[in-house]
Design an enzyme around this catalytic site. Structure first.
Site, PDB file in Angstrom:
ATOM      1  N   ASN A  94      19.001  -1.578  32.361  1.00 19.32           N
ATOM      2  CA  ASN A  94      19.321  -2.877  32.672  1.00 19.32           C
ATOM      3  C   ASN A  94      19.548  -3.602  31.481  1.00 19.32           C
ATOM      4  OD1 ASN A  94      19.262  -5.527  33.912  1.00 19.32           O
ATOM      5  ND2 ASN A  94      16.781  -5.710  33.791  1.00 19.32           N
ATOM      6  N   ASP A 314      16.839 -16.149  24.327  1.00 18.84           N
ATOM      7  CA  ASP A 314      15.738 -15.280  24.467  1.00 18.84           C
ATOM      8  C   ASP A 314      14.599 -15.702  23.788  1.00 18.84           C
ATOM      9  OD1 ASP A 314      17.684 -13.884  25.785  1.00 18.84           O
ATOM     10  OD2 ASP A 314      17.968 -12.176  24.106  1.00 18.84           O
ATOM     11  N   HIS A 386      10.597  -7.179  29.284  1.00 18.18           N
ATOM     12  CA  HIS A 386      10.145  -7.058  28.053  1.00 18.18           C
ATOM     13  C   HIS A 386       9.716  -8.443  27.556  1.00 18.18           C
ATOM     14  CE1 HIS A 386      14.273  -7.695  26.225  1.00 18.18           C
ATOM     15  NE2 HIS A 386      14.245  -8.015  27.418  1.00 18.18           N
ATOM     16  N   ARG A 387      10.465  -9.383  27.542  1.00 18.42           N
ATOM     17  CA  ARG A 387      10.175 -10.621  26.907  1.00 18.42           C
ATOM     18  C   ARG A 387       8.752 -11.500  27.551  1.00 18.42           C
ATOM     19  NH1 ARG A 387      13.510 -10.331  22.939  1.00 18.42           N
ATOM     20  NH2 ARG A 387      15.619  -9.721  23.678  1.00 18.42           N
TER      21      ARG A 387
END
Ligand SMILES: O=C(O)C1=C[C@@H](OP(=O)(O)O)[C@@H](O)[C@H](O)C1
Ligand SMILES: C=C(OP(=O)(O)O)C(=O)O
Length: 426
Positions: A94, A314, A386-387
């Site tokens: 990804n 992000d 992940h974030r």
């Protein structure tokens, strides 16, 4: 499914180092592979997104040697486009920073290749990039749904000319065109349609290209020209800066419950746009001091803000959880493209923040978060993002524990995140 429960943390302080930048690692690896000469990359990120790039380079015939801890890599440059006789299939997980730039570079190489990824990658748009490359005569076909990977690329010599790309979904399309431009035989002109999102990532691209010897004429982020005859040359050594997005979690922790937290590996001269996250914390009330080699934050009462965060998509996720600790509501606006990243982040963030008891308004391209005095213990779903795992760890800075489902999903960019976070409070 693995779960991790973080007990309430009353104070954070100390020093923490961030690993190398994902954006710089994957850009530098690709340009080192295309360059003339050998490049020694240091402070490379060791994470899943970088593994995908490295595995792709191996299959493309690039020679490199990695140190045992995988943070140093000597790459023997190809001295131009890739050339592989047999058809290839490259699985890119990804990793947007692998899929988009490789798509463009391979369209201009002598290869026949299929680019695939995880199921979520098949939902992440790439049509604007493919449309632009087709204007330059590239041969790219969609193998499933129009506008999305997997892709079949029949690479060939491309002559360049004029291309137009929509910049309103992802800056990675422009990054991909820019990085592949020196592989084209003629001059390349790229015009931007629509609002260019995530603009600071283009500065990372231009800076990295310049370090590898290629100059781009940037006319106000509207038209980019790369004149023919330029090719990538190894700078010899390339030091990857620490990751500014990864730094955001530690900086936010310091702002919320510092003590003073020093984040090393990044500093005031960082080329990464996400370093501006520290300004947002400052606007919320935290004290920030800037240094060449580190940034320091000292906690103070925080207040909610209302800000366009298109330039730091992000790190802006970290503001959404920091908002739980502020006085008054926080609005994060102009972030439509949260919806086309690892998951639909606008929806996922709203859903998970509500589980904690916060009031949240989710708009088409914004999120508004009202803090609550009565945070509830919840098991946070991370959607293989992940974030989400990292930014919800901040909830433990309240009086309430937080459980993170599938904490291992941080492997995409920050495999040992929870271990490093723990050094600030244990
Ligand atoms: O070019 C890059 O390295 C990146 C650009 C950004 O994506 P968009 O341009 O799609 O917003 C960012 O979210 C991503 O994590 C990394
Ligand atoms: C959007 C992200 O990743 P990608 O590089 O896959 O786009 C991210 O890391 O938050």
């Amino acid at each position: 499914m693995e779960q991790l429960t973080l007990e309430p943390i009353s104070k954070v302080s100390g020093e923490v180092n961030v690993p190398g930048s994902k954006s710089l690692s994957n850009r530098a690896l690709l340009l080192a592979a295309l360059a003339e000469g050998e490049t020694e990359l240091t402070n490379l990120l060791d994470s899943e997104d970088i593994e995908h790039m490295l595995n792709a380079l191996t299959k493309l015939g690039v020679t490199y040697s990695l140190s045992e801890d995988k943070t140093r890599c000597k790459v023997v440059g190809n001295g131009g486009a890739f050339s592989v006789a047999e058809p290839l299939e490259l699985f890119l997980g990804n990793a947007g920073t692998a899929m988009r730039p490789l798509c463009a570079a391979l369209a201009a190489s002598k290869v026949e290749v299929v680019l695939t990824g995880e199921p979520r990658m098949e939902e992440r748009p790439i049509g604007d990039l493919v449309d632009a490359l087709r204007m330059g005569n590239a041969e790219i076909e969609y193998l499933k749904n129009d506008g999305f990977p997997p892709l079949q690329i029949k690479g060939k010599t491309l002559s360049g000319g004029e291309m137009e790309v929509d910049g309103s979904v992802s800056s990675q399309f422009l990054t991909a065109l820019l990085m592949s431009a020196p592989l084209f035989t003629g001059d390349v002109t790229i015009r931007i349609k629509g609002e260019l999102v995530s603009k600071p990532y283009i500065d990372i691209t231009l800076d990295t290209m310049a370090k590898f010897g290629v100059e781009v004429n940037n006319d106000n982020y509207q038209t980019f020209t790369i004149s023919a005859g330029q090719s990538y040359r190894s700078p010899g050594k390339f030091m990857v800066e620490g990751d500014a997005s990864s730094a955001s979690y530690f900086l936010a922790a310091g702002a919320i419950k510092g003590g003073t937290v020093r984040v090393t590996g990044i500093g005031k001269n960082s080329i990464q746009g996400d370093i501006r996250f520290a300004d947002v914390l400052e606007a919320m009330g935290a004290k920030i001091t800037w240094h060449d080699e580190y940034v320091e934050v000292t906690g103070a009462p925080l207040k909610g803000i209302d800000m366009d965060m298109n330039h730091i998509p992000d790190a802006a996720m970290t503001i959404a959880t920091t908002a739980l600790f502020a006085q008054g509501p926080t609005s994060i606006t102009n972030i439509y493209n949260w919806r086309v990243k690892e998951t639909d982040r606008l929806n996922a963030m709203a859903t998970e923040l509500r589980k904690l008891g916060a009031e949240v308004e989710e708009g088409h391209d914004y999120i508004k978060v009202w803090p609550t005095d009565m945070l509830k213990h919840a098991a946070i779903d991370t959607y293989n993002d992940h974030r989400i795992a990292m930014c919800f760890s901040l909830v433990a800075l309240s009086d309430t524990p937080v459980t993170i489902n599938d904490p291992g999903c941080t492997r995409k960019t920050f495999p040992d995140y929870f271990t490093r976070f723990a050094t600030l409070y244990s």
